[in-house]
Design an enzyme around this catalytic site. Structure first.
Site, PDB file in Angstrom:
ATOM      1  N   GLY A   1       0.859  -1.180   0.000  1.00 22.93           N
ATOM      2  CA  GLY A   1       0.000   0.000   0.000  1.00 22.93           C
ATOM      3  C   GLY A   1       0.889   1.222   0.000  1.00 22.93           C
ATOM      4  O   GLY A   1       2.040   1.161   0.419  1.00 22.93           O
ATOM      5  N   THR A   2       0.366   2.341  -0.475  1.00 24.25           N
ATOM      6  CA  THR A   2       1.266   3.465  -0.658  1.00 24.25           C
ATOM      7  C   THR A   2       1.009   4.674   0.235  1.00 24.25           C
ATOM      8  O   THR A   2       1.611   4.764   1.295  1.00 24.25           O
ATOM      9  CB  THR A   2       1.331   3.835  -2.139  1.00 24.25           C
ATOM     10  N   THR A   3       0.150   5.592  -0.162  1.00 21.84           N
ATOM     11  CA  THR A   3       0.208   6.884   0.525  1.00 21.84           C
ATOM     12  C   THR A   3      -0.976   7.154   1.462  1.00 21.84           C
ATOM     13  O   THR A   3      -2.133   6.961   1.079  1.00 21.84           O
ATOM     14  CB  THR A   3       0.283   8.015  -0.525  1.00 21.84           C
TER      15      THR A   3
ATOM     16  N   ALA B   1       3.495   4.724  -7.616  1.00 20.31           N
ATOM     17  CA  ALA B   1       2.836   3.730  -6.769  1.00 20.31           C
ATOM     18  C   ALA B   1       1.583   4.276  -6.092  1.00 20.31           C
ATOM     19  O   ALA B   1       0.852   3.542  -5.439  1.00 20.31           O
ATOM     20  CB  ALA B   1       3.802   3.225  -5.700  1.00 20.31           C
TER      21      ALA B   1
ATOM     22  N   GLY C   1       4.239   6.578   3.613  1.00 22.88           N
ATOM     23  CA  GLY C   1       4.166   5.768   2.402  1.00 22.88           C
ATOM     24  C   GLY C   1       5.033   6.335   1.290  1.00 22.88           C
ATOM     25  O   GLY C   1       5.641   7.400   1.439  1.00 22.88           O
TER      26      GLY C   1
END
Lengths: 281, 281
Positions: free
Chosen positions: B53-55, B228, B188
């Site tokens: 998972g990113t941000t 991403a 992230g």
């Protein structure tokens, strides 16, 4: 060396049962009633910190009478059981039936084991369903039997008398205020037939409310909300019918543990006569 | 060990032993294998490929805090999932957003939610916000072994502090180090860009809606520069998850509310691709 007297198994069990029953009879009773939106628990309990009614899991609550340390132990055991089961499988897999079985096995083993003192407790495990027909209420006496109950239940010192009082008066589709009124009436009848007056400070009230938006349906009814409900139900019948169960159902968002007057009683008689009624405060 | 949760027999002694109010402590004693941090790690060559998972971004406003996340999960250069959920309620008054290895992070959130709920049920009171933040620290620390193999989880924790009557944000590093952030924070892969955007947009006197718009702007900027992080997906109608925590508790903005903010932001970006301009001096 003295030879121990022979005591028949029947006699031994009867003695243990009498011991447990006497312990339970010393405590004040708890009553549990179904109403339209769920299940309401009412106990006479002057303590604000030591609870007789508690949340176990999303839709499951617990009520107990008897020796506090013993039922508190069982309550925490139940919370651990439910949380572990929900964590291992899924939240849906935690059921009142499963929990009642575990309690029954536990109480039964303790009751029939000569090495342990029987627990002086009587429990109720209740689960609220999507509709009143799906509600489940189990009563667990000290010896580990399970009784599947409907409508209304009482446990504790004066349980038999209270139960028969409730059985005669409880009906399906009661509002929260009506159920609460009946519960308080039943609790305020003394063993010797006299009536006492129970105030909000002496009562512990909680509900499993199926209309709550949260996953966790358990909610304590405290302070102003409890006084308001008691006042409302305490008034005469005509006033009750006139005032209706109106729109105190304000906060639609998150409820904060009961300090607000969020409506736990979404639909009342107001729906029947079509009028909204005025907010009761 | 696991048989205990499945059998309908008596509650094992561990369930009825008085002890800590922590579910993790109970799990550690009763069935340590179920604790994420206690799993034996097989030797691995190189990094493990798993969705990430990113941000996540957060911004405080007078009266509360907003926590939001994009919807993309990536595995290397591949988009693993377009509609992943990375922001969860931790309890009534707090939320956690997760960046890092999705599988482990979601498990950590589940355990964290349970930890808070378990404490609340056993003790009859909620943990302080500080206490919740510290508990999350412990969990991240227990994942350090996995983190060293590339399976890190780095959450962002936000909640409403009922004692101080304000929203607070906590960020973490991979070793469980915790720091309180003032005003805004991000974590992230896209956090560098999101944080810079928020730095320019953030004002102390935000309204709830302005704070929500600011975090959506920040996520848009993160998606602009970080492959991403996913931007609002207009075609598939997948928008960021935006949650608000105030005195009234946790609330997730509805799809309609978020889509309106996201569309407005998107339309302005069609005119001005780099977004709103901050003053030079």
């Amino acid at each position: 060396m003295s030879t121990p007297f022979y005591v028949s198994p029947q006699q031994a069990m009867a003695d243990r049962a009498e011991y447990a029953r006497k312990g339970i009879a010393r405590g004040r009773s708890v009553v549990v009633l179904q109403y339209t939106d769920g299940v309401v628990f009412v106990a006479e309990n002057p303590s604000r910190a030591l609870h007789k009614v508690s949340e176990i899991y999303d839709r499951i609550a617990f009520a107990a009478v008897g020796k506090y340390n013993e039922f508190e132990n069982l309550r925490i055991g139940g919370v651990r059981y439910a949380d572990l089961r929900g964590y291992t499988y899924d939240r849906e897999d935690v059921t009142a039936r499963g929990l009642a079985n575990v309690y029954a096995q536990t109480l039964g083993t303790i009751f029939s084991s000569a090495a342990e003192k029987p627990y002086e407790v009587e429990l109720i495990v209740a689960e609220v369903g999507a509709a009143p027909e799906d509600d489940q209420i189990y009563r667990l006496p000290h010896d580990g039997s399970i009784v599947d109950e409907h409508g209304s239940v009482a446990v504790g010192g004066n349980a038999d008398q209270i139960s028969s009082y409730l059985d005669q008066r409880h009906r399906d589709g009661m509002t929260l205020a009506e159920a609460l009124k009946l519960a308080v009436e039943s609790l305020s009848r003394d063993t010797n037939g006299g009536e006492r007056r129970l105030t909000a400070e002496q009562l512990e009230v909680a509900t499993l409310d199926r209309t709550r938006p949260q996953q966790r349906k358990f909610k304590r009814i405290l302070g102003r909300q409890l006084s308001r409900l008691l006042d409302e139900s305490g008034g005469d019948a005509a006033a009750d019918a006139g005032a209706g169960e109106s729109g105190a159902a304000g906060g639609k968002g998150a409820e904060d543990g009961g300090s607000k007057d969020n409506g736990t009683k979404g639909k009342g008689p107001a729906g029947e006569d079509g009028s909204e009624g005025e907010p009761l405060l | 060990m696991e048989a205990n949760t499945r059998s309908t027999g008596r509650l094992p002694a561990a369930f009825l032993t008085p002890g800590s109010s922590s579910f993790m402590d109970f799990l550690g004693e009763h069935s340590p294998a179920l604790l994420p941090g206690n799993r034996p790690l097989p030797p691995v060559q190189g990094a493990i490929e798993a969705p990430h998972g990113t941000t996540i971004v957060a911004a405080a406003f007078p009266g509360g805090v907003v926590l939001a996340g994009d919807r993309r999960a990536t595995m290397g250069n591949v988009i693993a999932q377009r509609d992943i959920e990375k922001v969860f309620p931790a309890d009534e008054y707090s939320a956690v957003g997760i960046a890092g290895t999705a599988g482990l992070a979601v498990e950590m959130v589940k355990l964290f939610q349970l930890e808070l709920e378990h404490f609340e049920k056993v003790e009859g009171a909620q943990l302080s916000l500080e206490g919740k933040a510290n508990r999350l620290s412990t969990m991240i620390r227990s994942n350090l072994g996995m983190a060293m193999q590339g399976l890190a989880v780095v959450p962002l924790f936000a909640g409403y502090d009922l004692d101080r009557e304000k929203g607070r944000i906590f960020s973490y590093d991979v070793t469980g180090g915790r720091s309180e952030e003032h005003g805004y924070a991000a974590t992230g892969s896209g956090s560098v860009f999101a944080r810079s955007a928020l730095k320019k947009l953030f004002r102390d006197g935000f309204t709830e809606n302005q704070a929500a718009t600011a975090v959506v702007q920040a996520l848009y900027d993160a998606a602009d520069d970080d492959s991403a992080t996913g931007g609002p997906d207009m075609g598939r109608r997948i928008y960021p998850i935006v949650t608000v925590i105030t005195e009234d508790g946790f609330r997730r903005l509805t799809d309609d509310e978020v889509s309106e903010i996201a569309r407005t932001v998107h339309e302005h970006r069609l005119e001005q691709p780099d977004g709103p301009r901050a003053a030079l001096l």
